[in-house]
Write a protein that holds these residues in place. Structure first.
Motif, PDB file in Angstrom:
ATOM      1  N   GLU A 184      -7.437  -0.272  -0.524  1.00  0.00           N
ATOM      2  CA  GLU A 184      -6.138   0.339  -0.834  1.00  0.00           C
ATOM      3  C   GLU A 184      -4.978  -0.625  -0.652  1.00  0.00           C
ATOM      4  O   GLU A 184      -3.837  -0.281  -0.934  1.00  0.00           O
ATOM      5  CB  GLU A 184      -5.914   1.589   0.032  1.00  0.00           C
ATOM      6  CG  GLU A 184      -6.930   2.678  -0.197  1.00  0.00           C
ATOM      7  CD  GLU A 184      -6.973   3.225  -1.616  1.00  0.00           C
ATOM      8  OE1 GLU A 184      -6.028   2.980  -2.398  1.00  0.00           O
ATOM      9  OE2 GLU A 184      -7.967   3.883  -1.971  1.00  0.00           O
ATOM     10  N   PHE A 226       0.843  -1.192   0.000  1.00  0.00           N
ATOM     11  CA  PHE A 226       0.000   0.000   0.000  1.00  0.00           C
ATOM     12  C   PHE A 226       0.880   1.244   0.000  1.00  0.00           C
ATOM     13  O   PHE A 226       1.969   1.267   0.551  1.00  0.00           O
ATOM     14  CB  PHE A 226      -0.989   0.011   1.172  1.00  0.00           C
ATOM     15  CG  PHE A 226      -0.381  -0.279   2.518  1.00  0.00           C
ATOM     16  CD1 PHE A 226      -0.011   0.751   3.358  1.00  0.00           C
ATOM     17  CD2 PHE A 226      -0.192  -1.588   2.937  1.00  0.00           C
ATOM     18  CE1 PHE A 226       0.553   0.482   4.602  1.00  0.00           C
ATOM     19  CE2 PHE A 226       0.364  -1.866   4.179  1.00  0.00           C
ATOM     20  CZ  PHE A 226       0.736  -0.831   5.009  1.00  0.00           C
ATOM     21  N   ILE A 253      -5.656   1.790   7.236  1.00  0.00           N
ATOM     22  CA  ILE A 253      -5.662   1.684   5.783  1.00  0.00           C
ATOM     23  C   ILE A 253      -6.997   1.095   5.343  1.00  0.00           C
ATOM     24  O   ILE A 253      -7.456   0.096   5.899  1.00  0.00           O
ATOM     25  CB  ILE A 253      -4.517   0.772   5.262  1.00  0.00           C
ATOM     26  CG1 ILE A 253      -3.175   1.164   5.878  1.00  0.00           C
ATOM     27  CG2 ILE A 253      -4.423   0.843   3.744  1.00  0.00           C
ATOM     28  CD1 ILE A 253      -2.672   0.212   6.885  1.00  0.00           C
ATOM     29  N   GLU A 292      -1.816   6.330   1.469  1.00  0.00           N
ATOM     30  CA  GLU A 292      -3.055   5.632   1.823  1.00  0.00           C
ATOM     31  C   GLU A 292      -3.186   5.348   3.316  1.00  0.00           C
ATOM     32  O   GLU A 292      -4.152   4.743   3.740  1.00  0.00           O
ATOM     33  CB  GLU A 292      -3.176   4.333   1.033  1.00  0.00           C
ATOM     34  CG  GLU A 292      -3.175   4.520  -0.468  1.00  0.00           C
ATOM     35  CD  GLU A 292      -4.251   5.463  -0.979  1.00  0.00           C
ATOM     36  OE1 GLU A 292      -5.270   5.676  -0.292  1.00  0.00           O
ATOM     37  OE2 GLU A 292      -4.062   6.005  -2.080  1.00  0.00           O
ATOM     38  N   ILE A 293      -2.205   5.767   4.096  1.00  0.00           N
ATOM     39  CA  ILE A 293      -2.277   5.569   5.546  1.00  0.00           C
ATOM     40  C   ILE A 293      -2.937   6.787   6.187  1.00  0.00           C
ATOM     41  O   ILE A 293      -2.545   7.923   5.933  1.00  0.00           O
ATOM     42  CB  ILE A 293      -0.880   5.351   6.160  1.00  0.00           C
ATOM     43  CG1 ILE A 293      -0.263   4.046   5.637  1.00  0.00           C
ATOM     44  CG2 ILE A 293      -0.966   5.322   7.690  1.00  0.00           C
ATOM     45  CD1 ILE A 293       1.127   3.765   6.181  1.00  0.00           C
ATOM     46  N   ALA A 306       4.042   7.030   6.257  1.00  0.00           N
ATOM     47  CA  ALA A 306       2.792   7.687   5.888  1.00  0.00           C
ATOM     48  C   ALA A 306       3.127   9.088   5.396  1.00  0.00           C
ATOM     49  O   ALA A 306       4.009   9.744   5.955  1.00  0.00           O
ATOM     50  CB  ALA A 306       1.857   7.777   7.091  1.00  0.00           C
TER      51      ALA A 306
END
Length: 133
Positions: free
Chosen positions: A127, A53, A123, A57-58, A101
């Motif tokens: 994602e 990921f 998450i 996306e965090i 992140a």
């Protein structure tokens, strides 16, 4: 790109979608993918996979968040913050290893984030990509 290794522990199928549960060192993470055990050989309980990921996306929250739809939650401690004018890279240490992140500089200030603070890295299901090991 963040990478975590784990083992598939469960699969729920609906049509062409699979909700895949992955045991990552005792932490359960989930991914929803457009594939099924009938269309992808690696989708089987016990298969080792990598969860991939993007840093963007965090979602970061302080512990105590209860009512939120994000199911993938990893407890972590901030080890470093690389601050930019608009975005910051937040380096997190967790039981699953180091994660990165990227969040807004304003969010870092609003949450009073700094090294040593415990946070939740979250998450969304859609994602996380899966890759067989």
């Amino acid at each position: 790109m963040n990478r975590i290794e784990g083992q598939i522990s469960g699969i729920q199928v609906s049509g062409s979608l699979s909700l895949v549960s992955v045991d990552c060192k005792g932490i359960l993470l989930k991914s929803i993918i457009i594939d099924t055990p009938d269309t992808s050989d690696y989708l089987a309980t016990g298969t080792k996979v990598q969860l991939l990921f993007k840093e963007t996306e965090i979602v970061i929250a302080k512990p105590g968040v209860r009512e939120i739809s994000l199911q993938n939650r990893i407890l972590a401690v901030i080890s470093a913050i690389k601050q930019g004018d608009l975005l910051c890279s937040v380096i997190l240490e967790s039981d699953l290893g180091t994660l990165e992140a990227i969040i807004s500089t304003n969010a870092v200030a609003d949450l009073s984030l700094q090294p040593g603070i415990e946070v939740l890295a979250m998450i969304k299901l859609n994602e996380i990509m899966l890759s067989p090991c």
